[in-house]
Design a protein around this motif. Structure first.
Motif, short mmCIF file in Angstrom:
data_model
loop_
_atom_site.label_atom_id
_atom_site.label_comp_id
_atom_site.label_asym_id
_atom_site.label_seq_id
_atom_site.Cartn_x
_atom_site.Cartn_y
_atom_site.Cartn_z
N ALA A 71 -24.43 -1.02 11.61
CA ALA A 71 -24.17 -1.53 10.26
C ALA A 71 -25.25 -2.53 9.88
O ALA A 71 -25.78 -3.26 10.73
N HIS A 72 -25.57 -2.56 8.59
CA HIS A 72 -26.56 -3.50 8.07
C HIS A 72 -25.97 -4.21 6.86
O HIS A 72 -25.30 -3.58 6.02
N GLY A 73 -26.24 -5.51 6.78
CA GLY A 73 -25.73 -6.26 5.63
C GLY A 73 -26.42 -7.61 5.52
O GLY A 73 -27.11 -8.06 6.43
N GLY A 74 -26.20 -8.25 4.37
CA GLY A 74 -26.77 -9.57 4.13
C GLY A 74 -28.25 -9.50 3.79
O GLY A 74 -28.90 -8.46 3.89
N GLU A 75 -28.78 -10.64 3.41
CA GLU A 75 -30.19 -10.72 3.06
C GLU A 75 -30.66 -12.16 3.21
O GLU A 75 -29.87 -13.10 3.23
N GLY A 76 -31.98 -12.31 3.32
CA GLY A 76 -32.57 -13.63 3.40
C GLY A 76 -32.37 -14.27 4.76
O GLY A 76 -31.54 -13.83 5.57
N GLY A 77 -33.14 -15.32 5.01
CA GLY A 77 -33.00 -16.07 6.24
C GLY A 77 -33.43 -15.27 7.45
O GLY A 77 -34.10 -14.24 7.33
N PRO A 78 -33.03 -15.69 8.64
CA PRO A 78 -33.36 -14.93 9.85
C PRO A 78 -32.57 -13.63 9.90
O PRO A 78 -31.57 -13.45 9.20
N ASN A 141 -17.89 -17.72 0.66
CA ASN A 141 -19.18 -17.76 -0.04
C ASN A 141 -19.51 -16.49 -0.82
O ASN A 141 -20.51 -16.46 -1.53
N GLY A 142 -18.71 -15.46 -0.65
CA GLY A 142 -18.97 -14.23 -1.39
C GLY A 142 -20.09 -13.39 -0.83
O GLY A 142 -20.46 -12.37 -1.43
N LYS A 143 -20.63 -13.76 0.30
CA LYS A 143 -21.73 -12.99 0.89
C LYS A 143 -21.86 -13.35 2.37
O LYS A 143 -21.31 -14.35 2.84
N LEU A 144 -22.59 -12.51 3.09
CA LEU A 144 -22.87 -12.77 4.51
C LEU A 144 -23.89 -13.89 4.65
O LEU A 144 -24.66 -14.15 3.71
N PRO A 145 -23.94 -14.56 5.79
CA PRO A 145 -24.80 -15.74 5.91
C PRO A 145 -26.29 -15.45 5.93
O PRO A 145 -27.10 -16.34 5.60
#
Length: 456
Positions: A71-78, A141-145
């Motif tokens: 699975a893939h999700g979230g964006e930005g950061g590490p 937060n409505g999104k993954l970290p």
């Protein structure tokens, strides 16, 4: 982002989180028995659907064995990769379970409530702590970290035959900045641990051949060589009187324990008497000059795991056997090379054979030891985050066993692994009445939320 709001959400959602774990535990995903293959698929599908509910693009990836979940999700950061496994050990012997192994229940114990079921700790309860941390994060937060890849396999309990080919074929997709693994334990019930040293392992089965058939010990005893006696001598010669392994070059790549690591280990509330006393022993049997903790975490071993030959049934059959067999495994540390260790063992056996004897070998795939960078920023931040959650500060711990996936992540994907788990020493992994402390499940999710906050 308020970490306190996420922690409060985890607390409030505990009843629902527990029911989700119970749903997964009811799936009989025993990987070693083909009769449970459909159950393994069902567990993979359950996890795919759960990950989709968290906003991941998730799918079941079929293999020659049991499926992977990616699975893939979230964006930005590490970019982090989280690894766990959904398959479980068989439940035999069933009559020793206090309750049905696939009907999870809460039980009261002197140490608090526990979740009792096959897979409660290893590894369904552990992996769900991470997913519950993400669930609370998304709710608040409505999104993954950050950018996350979830990688769950279904063959860990059977030696992961599909894992290496799958990782190599999908290396670009799976590679991240850091892997996170949840298949380890705490130091004690108040002290979390980050596992930073794992011993590697390699094994060999050796057979010593002598006469072309079993012989009557009255007719041939004394004149004919006995391969059991030969093999016993060869194996006993692998150690000297100080417990050191005598194979040529065996200690190549073995390093001294860093002073700062040794100082931390010396400060742990470890009792050799208690550790050995629990299994009816009293005296450390490893290399002279090292503590029992050092012997199990940071020193290599050569162990005979099984030996047989001739007649072993009831009564006596007076034969000189034609063959004698033994299974030998080596726990490896530092930079020891599994292939070099096997070669040294073979050379030791062959150099020790008397006339009329020969030897043959069957090798078990080996894995190198894993040593992780405790001074890296991610490790120091994770250490502080765990220390904030539990009554006592986290420790960097060694591990006498082997977790091959950590080495494979480094070897194939070039990633270090942050290994954090919340199991306890009495969780009865692989045994009847496996359990997982309810506090571990709850505070494990809180811990992962804190770690993610610290790293993002």
């Amino acid at each position: 982002m308020s970490i306190e709001a996420i922690l409060e959400k985890i607390d409030a959602d505990q009843p629902a989180a527990l029911e989700r774990l119970f749903e997964l535990l009811r799936i009989q995903s025993v990987s070693t028995d083909p009769a449970y293959a459909d159950h393994c698929v069902a567990a993979a599908d359950w996890l795919v659907n759960d990950l989709k509910s968290l906003g991941f693009e998730a799918e079941r990836r079929d293999t020659p064995g049991h499926p992977m979940v990616v699975a893939h999700g979230g964006e930005g950061g590490p970019h982090f990769l989280f690894y766990g496994h959904y398959d479980v050990q068989p439940v035999d012997p069933l009559n020793l379970w206090d309750s049905p192994p696939f009907e999870p229940v809460l039980k009261d114990t002197p140490n608090g409530k526990v979740i009792s079921a096959r897979g409660a700790n290893d590894d369904k309860g552990q992996l769900m702590t991470f997913l519950e941390a993400l669930r609370a994060w998304v709710a608040v937060n409505g999104k993954l970290p950050c950018r996350l890849t979830i990688f769950l396999e279904g063959e860990e309990e059977t030696g992961s035959p599909s894992l290496v080919p799958f990782m190599k074929e999908n290396a670009e997709e799976l590679t991240a900045d850091l892997a996170m693994i949840c298949d380890t334990a705490m130091w004690d019930r108040e002290t979390p641990a980050i596992s930073t040293m794992l011993r590697g392992m390699v094994g060999v089965q050796v057979t010593v051949h002598a006469a072309d058939r079993d012989l009557h010990s009255g007719m041939y005893g004394g004149a004919a060589i006995n391969p059991i006696r030969v093999l016993n001598r060869i194996l006993s010669d692998m150690h000297d009187d100080d417990g050191r392994v005598t194979l040529d070059g065996f200690y190549d790549g073995v390093h001294d324990i860093p002073d700062e690591v040794k100082a931390q280990w010396d400060g742990l509330n470890f009792s050799t008497e208690d550790f050995l006393g629990e299994v009816g022993l009293s005296v450390p049997a490893g290399e002279t000059g090292y503590t029992a903790l050092e012997q199990t975490w940071a020193r290599p071993t050569a162990e005979v795991n099984g030996i047989w030959g001739g007649y072993t049934g009831e009564g006596f059959k007076t034969v000189l056997p034609a063959e004698a067999h033994a299974k030998v495994t080596f726990r490896l540390v530092g930079d020891q090379d599994p292939d070099a260790v096997v070669a040294a063992f073979k050379a030791h056996v062959e150099a020790s054979l008397p006339a009329d004897c020969s030897a043959s070998f069957v090798e078990k795939n080996g894995a190198k030891a894993t040593v992780l960078p405790v001074d890296a920023t991610e490790f120091t931040k994770a250490h502080a985050a765990l220390s904030d959650e539990w009554p006592k500060p986290a420790v960097f711990a060694g591990c006498g066993g082997s977790i091959p996936i950590a080495g494979l992540f480094h070897e194939i994907l070039g990633m270090d692994s942050l290994m954090i788990g919340f199991g306890q020493s009495d969780d009865a992994l692989h045994s009847p009445n496996e359990k997982y402390d309810l506090a571990s499940f709850h505070k494990g999710a809180r811990s992962w939320a804190r770690v993610l906050a610290a790293l993002t």
